[in-house]
Design a protein around this motif. Structure first.
Motif, mmCIF file in Angstrom:
data_model
loop_
_atom_site.group_PDB
_atom_site.id
_atom_site.type_symbol
_atom_site.label_atom_id
_atom_site.label_comp_id
_atom_site.label_asym_id
_atom_site.label_seq_id
_atom_site.Cartn_x
_atom_site.Cartn_y
_atom_site.Cartn_z
ATOM 1 N N TRP A 1 0.839 -1.202 0.000
ATOM 2 C CA TRP A 1 0.000 0.000 0.000
ATOM 3 C C TRP A 1 0.871 1.248 0.000
ATOM 4 O O TRP A 1 1.945 1.269 0.608
ATOM 5 N N PHE A 2 0.421 2.286 -0.654
ATOM 6 C CA PHE A 2 1.105 3.573 -0.546
ATOM 7 C C PHE A 2 0.078 4.700 -0.536
ATOM 8 O O PHE A 2 -0.934 4.656 -1.223
ATOM 9 N N LYS A 3 0.367 5.678 0.287
ATOM 10 C CA LYS A 3 -0.560 6.799 0.471
ATOM 11 C C LYS A 3 -0.447 7.747 -0.723
ATOM 12 O O LYS A 3 0.654 8.084 -1.162
ATOM 13 N N ILE A 4 -1.590 8.174 -1.241
ATOM 14 C CA ILE A 4 -1.567 9.122 -2.358
ATOM 15 C C ILE A 4 -2.247 10.445 -2.024
ATOM 16 O O ILE A 4 -2.160 11.398 -2.794
ATOM 17 N N SER B 1 6.907 4.914 -3.621
ATOM 18 C CA SER B 1 7.391 4.694 -2.264
ATOM 19 C C SER B 1 7.203 5.953 -1.424
ATOM 20 O O SER B 1 7.117 7.051 -1.986
ATOM 21 N N PRO B 2 7.120 5.843 -0.098
ATOM 22 C CA PRO B 2 7.245 4.599 0.662
ATOM 23 C C PRO B 2 5.976 3.744 0.599
ATOM 24 O O PRO B 2 4.893 4.249 0.328
ATOM 25 N N LYS B 3 6.173 2.450 0.890
ATOM 26 C CA LYS B 3 5.053 1.514 0.929
ATOM 27 C C LYS B 3 4.803 1.091 2.370
ATOM 28 O O LYS B 3 5.707 1.115 3.200
ATOM 29 N N LYS C 1 -3.361 19.926 19.919
ATOM 30 C CA LYS C 1 -3.190 20.868 18.813
ATOM 31 C C LYS C 1 -3.358 20.122 17.495
ATOM 32 O O LYS C 1 -2.476 19.399 17.053
ATOM 33 N N ALA C 2 -4.514 20.322 16.880
ATOM 34 C CA ALA C 2 -4.833 19.557 15.683
ATOM 35 C C ALA C 2 -4.099 20.057 14.438
ATOM 36 O O ALA C 2 -3.984 19.326 13.447
ATOM 37 N N ASP C 3 -3.582 21.277 14.492
ATOM 38 C CA ASP C 3 -2.984 21.860 13.285
ATOM 39 C C ASP C 3 -1.839 21.037 12.710
ATOM 40 O O ASP C 3 -1.619 21.025 11.510
ATOM 41 N N SER C 4 -1.109 20.356 13.595
ATOM 42 C CA SER C 4 0.042 19.586 13.108
ATOM 43 C C SER C 4 -0.290 18.107 12.945
ATOM 44 O O SER C 4 0.595 17.294 12.695
ATOM 45 N N TYR C 5 -1.575 17.778 13.060
ATOM 46 C CA TYR C 5 -1.981 16.373 12.956
ATOM 47 C C TYR C 5 -1.710 15.822 11.557
ATOM 48 O O TYR C 5 -1.989 16.471 10.551
ATOM 49 N N LYS C 6 -1.162 14.602 11.505
ATOM 50 C CA LYS C 6 -0.964 13.898 10.234
ATOM 51 C C LYS C 6 -1.610 12.526 10.351
ATOM 52 O O LYS C 6 -1.366 11.789 11.303
ATOM 53 N N ALA C 7 -2.421 12.170 9.375
ATOM 54 C CA ALA C 7 -3.143 10.901 9.403
ATOM 55 C C ALA C 7 -2.180 9.716 9.362
ATOM 56 O O ALA C 7 -1.060 9.835 8.851
ATOM 57 N N PRO C 8 -2.624 8.566 9.876
ATOM 58 C CA PRO C 8 -1.795 7.359 9.831
ATOM 59 C C PRO C 8 -1.452 6.952 8.392
ATOM 60 O O PRO C 8 -2.143 7.337 7.445
ATOM 61 N N GLY C 9 -0.378 6.181 8.283
ATOM 62 C CA GLY C 9 -0.010 5.639 6.970
ATOM 63 C C GLY C 9 1.240 6.256 6.385
ATOM 64 O O GLY C 9 1.637 5.921 5.276
ATOM 65 N N GLY C 10 1.849 7.177 7.120
ATOM 66 C CA GLY C 10 3.116 7.748 6.671
ATOM 67 C C GLY C 10 2.952 8.844 5.637
ATOM 68 O O GLY C 10 1.881 9.437 5.490
ATOM 69 N N GLU C 11 4.041 9.079 4.924
ATOM 70 C CA GLU C 11 4.072 10.163 3.958
ATOM 71 C C GLU C 11 3.330 9.794 2.673
ATOM 72 O O GLU C 11 3.224 8.626 2.308
ATOM 73 N N VAL C 12 2.837 10.819 1.985
ATOM 74 C CA VAL C 12 2.305 10.611 0.642
ATOM 75 C C VAL C 12 3.463 10.145 -0.244
ATOM 76 O O VAL C 12 4.558 10.711 -0.210
ATOM 77 N N ALA C 13 3.215 9.090 -1.010
ATOM 78 C CA ALA C 13 4.285 8.455 -1.786
ATOM 79 C C ALA C 13 4.660 9.267 -3.023
ATOM 80 O O ALA C 13 3.874 10.063 -3.526
ATOM 81 N N THR C 14 5.861 9.016 -3.485
ATOM 82 C CA THR C 14 6.302 9.539 -4.770
ATOM 83 C C THR C 14 6.367 8.353 -5.726
ATOM 84 O O THR C 14 6.857 7.283 -5.366
ATOM 85 N N CYS C 15 5.859 8.567 -6.933
ATOM 86 C CA CYS C 15 5.798 7.474 -7.900
ATOM 87 C C CYS C 15 6.680 7.776 -9.102
ATOM 88 O O CYS C 15 6.764 8.923 -9.541
ATOM 89 N N GLY C 16 7.318 6.752 -9.642
ATOM 90 C CA GLY C 16 8.105 6.915 -10.851
ATOM 91 C C GLY C 16 9.161 7.983 -10.722
ATOM 92 O O GLY C 16 9.392 8.757 -11.650
ATOM 93 N N GLY D 1 7.676 11.513 -12.583
ATOM 94 C CA GLY D 1 6.664 11.186 -11.592
ATOM 95 C C GLY D 1 6.550 12.292 -10.566
ATOM 96 O O GLY D 1 7.416 13.144 -10.452
ATOM 97 N N SER D 2 5.459 12.278 -9.860
ATOM 98 C CA SER D 2 5.253 13.351 -8.905
ATOM 99 C C SER D 2 4.287 12.924 -7.838
ATOM 100 O O SER D 2 3.574 11.945 -7.984
ATOM 101 N N LYS D 3 4.283 13.689 -6.799
ATOM 102 C CA LYS D 3 3.225 13.520 -5.818
ATOM 103 C C LYS D 3 1.951 14.073 -6.420
ATOM 104 O O LYS D 3 1.991 14.985 -7.243
ATOM 105 N N PRO D 4 0.829 13.519 -6.021
ATOM 106 C CA PRO D 4 -0.436 14.052 -6.542
ATOM 107 C C PRO D 4 -0.627 15.494 -6.118
ATOM 108 O O PRO D 4 -0.149 15.917 -5.078
#
Ligand SMILES: *[C@@H]1O[C@H](CO)[C@@H](O)[C@H](O)[C@H]1NC(C)=O
Ligand SMILES: *[C@@H]1O[C@H](CO)[C@@H](O)[C@H](O)[C@H]1NC(C)=O
Ligand SMILES: [Cu+2]
Length: 309
Positions: A111-114, A187-189, A213-228, A233-236
């Motif tokens: 899985w990778f976050k987009i 990646s990352p996966k 402090k919710a402003d710095s909250y980041k959802a689970p699953g790590g960083e948005v992936a970079t493809c190709g 390739g680019s991040k969405p």
């Protein structure tokens, strides 16, 4: 007073559960609940070690009769969820390419976050989506390899996150056949189940109603992936019309407690249910019919207890 509050919250909770039930690819939709593995109810997954965390209840069992929908790298994807008063982020991940999305459980590595939308300008993703008819728009990354993928849409509800195990994961997986130009990996996966831990600081938040402090909250699953990477390739990109860009404004912290617990918006929970045909053919058509008994599970008392207990 207390009694009234509890009753109001029970009503709110009963109608607040949510499902991902429709999406659009570059403005076109396959239809209501089409292309999506609809879960048996709109209740959340809370055991993040179970296979259900991947594509919802019965996660290890691949449903039959769900169409796989065509898309392209860079396509604009709009998802629509049920109304939700539960504060939290929305996240999208891809799993693939696989030979046949209709046969993939998605359990395991790959899985990778987009895409993710967390807390922007004093509003959680669910509140931001509310302004857009409970939709959220993002793009598929460029540099994807052609093939079939699972698209996992997750809304994590944090209203009971002050308790270990209180995070509520609402999940829906769509099946996509993506045409891309990439050959290298994204990646990352991450691995599901496995990547989420019940005491992760974005899942278990002891001070959620008290100084968080919710402003710095980041959802689970790590960083948005970079493809190709290295081949264009680019991040969405963030959605054009969305206000998804974090702002650097020093706006005062919203009192999440009041907006989460006293939200009065009531949504209809009597969404039509989908009946799938029993054929195992991958392209089986969905038969949709209205049903008077909504899929909403009985209100869970633990949720109310978690809120007020
Ligand atoms: C909001 O979404 C619902 C369900 O898809 C649809 O019936 C309704 O027309 C939409 N409303 C607007 C204003 O687009
Ligand atoms: C939010 O409201 C609660 C209850 O009135 C209060 O105890 C808490 O300190 C408030 N939090 C913030 C961040 O203002
Ligand atoms: Cu709910």
């Amino acid at each position: 007073m207390f009694k009234t509050t509890v009753i109001a919250s029970l009503l709110s909770v009963a109608t607040a559960h949510q499902n991902f039930h429709q999406f659009w690819v570059d403005g076109e939709t396959p239809g209501y609940q089409a292309g999506i593995r609809m879960p048996p109810s709109n209740s959340p997954v809370t055991d993040i070690t179970s296979d259900d965390i991947v594509c919802n209840v019965n996660g290890a069992k691949v449903p039959s009769g769900v169409d796989t929908i065509a898309a392209k790298e860079g396509s604009e994807i709009k998802v629509q969820w049920d109304q939700s008063s539960h504060p939290g982020p929305i996240t999208h991940m891809l799993y693939g390419p696989v030979d046949d999305a209709s046969q993939a459980t998605g359990i395991g590595a790959g899985w990778f976050k987009i895409d993710e939308l967390n807390y922007v300008d004093g509003k959680w993703a669910n509140e931001i989506m509310e302004k857009d008819n409970m939709t959220h728009t993002f793009t598929l990354p460029k540099g994807l390899a052609s093939g079939e993928y699972l698209l996992r849409s997750e809304m994590l509800a944090l209203h009971a996150a002050q308790t270990v195990g209180g995070g509520q994961f609402y999940i829906g997986c769509a099946q996509l056949k993506i045409t891309g130009t990439g050959s290298s990996d994204c990646s990352p996966k991450i691995t599901l189940p496995g990547a989420y831990k019940e005491k992760d600081s974005n899942i278990y938040i002891p001070n959620f109603y008290n100084g968080f402090k919710a402003d710095s909250y980041k959802a689970p699953g790590g960083e948005v992936a970079t493809c190709g990477a290295g081949s264009g390739g680019s991040k969405p990109q963030p959605a054009p019309a969305s206000s998804a860009q974090p702002s650097s404004s020093a706006a005062p912290q919203t009192n999440v407690s009041s907006s989460a617990a006293l939200q009065t918006t009531v949504s209809s929970s009597a969404a039509p249910q989908t009946t799938r045909t029993s054929s195992a053919a991958p392209q089986t058509t969905l038969i949709t019919k209205a049903s008077s008994s909504a899929a909403s599970a009985p209100t869970s008392a633990p949720e109310a207890v978690a809120l007020y207990g």
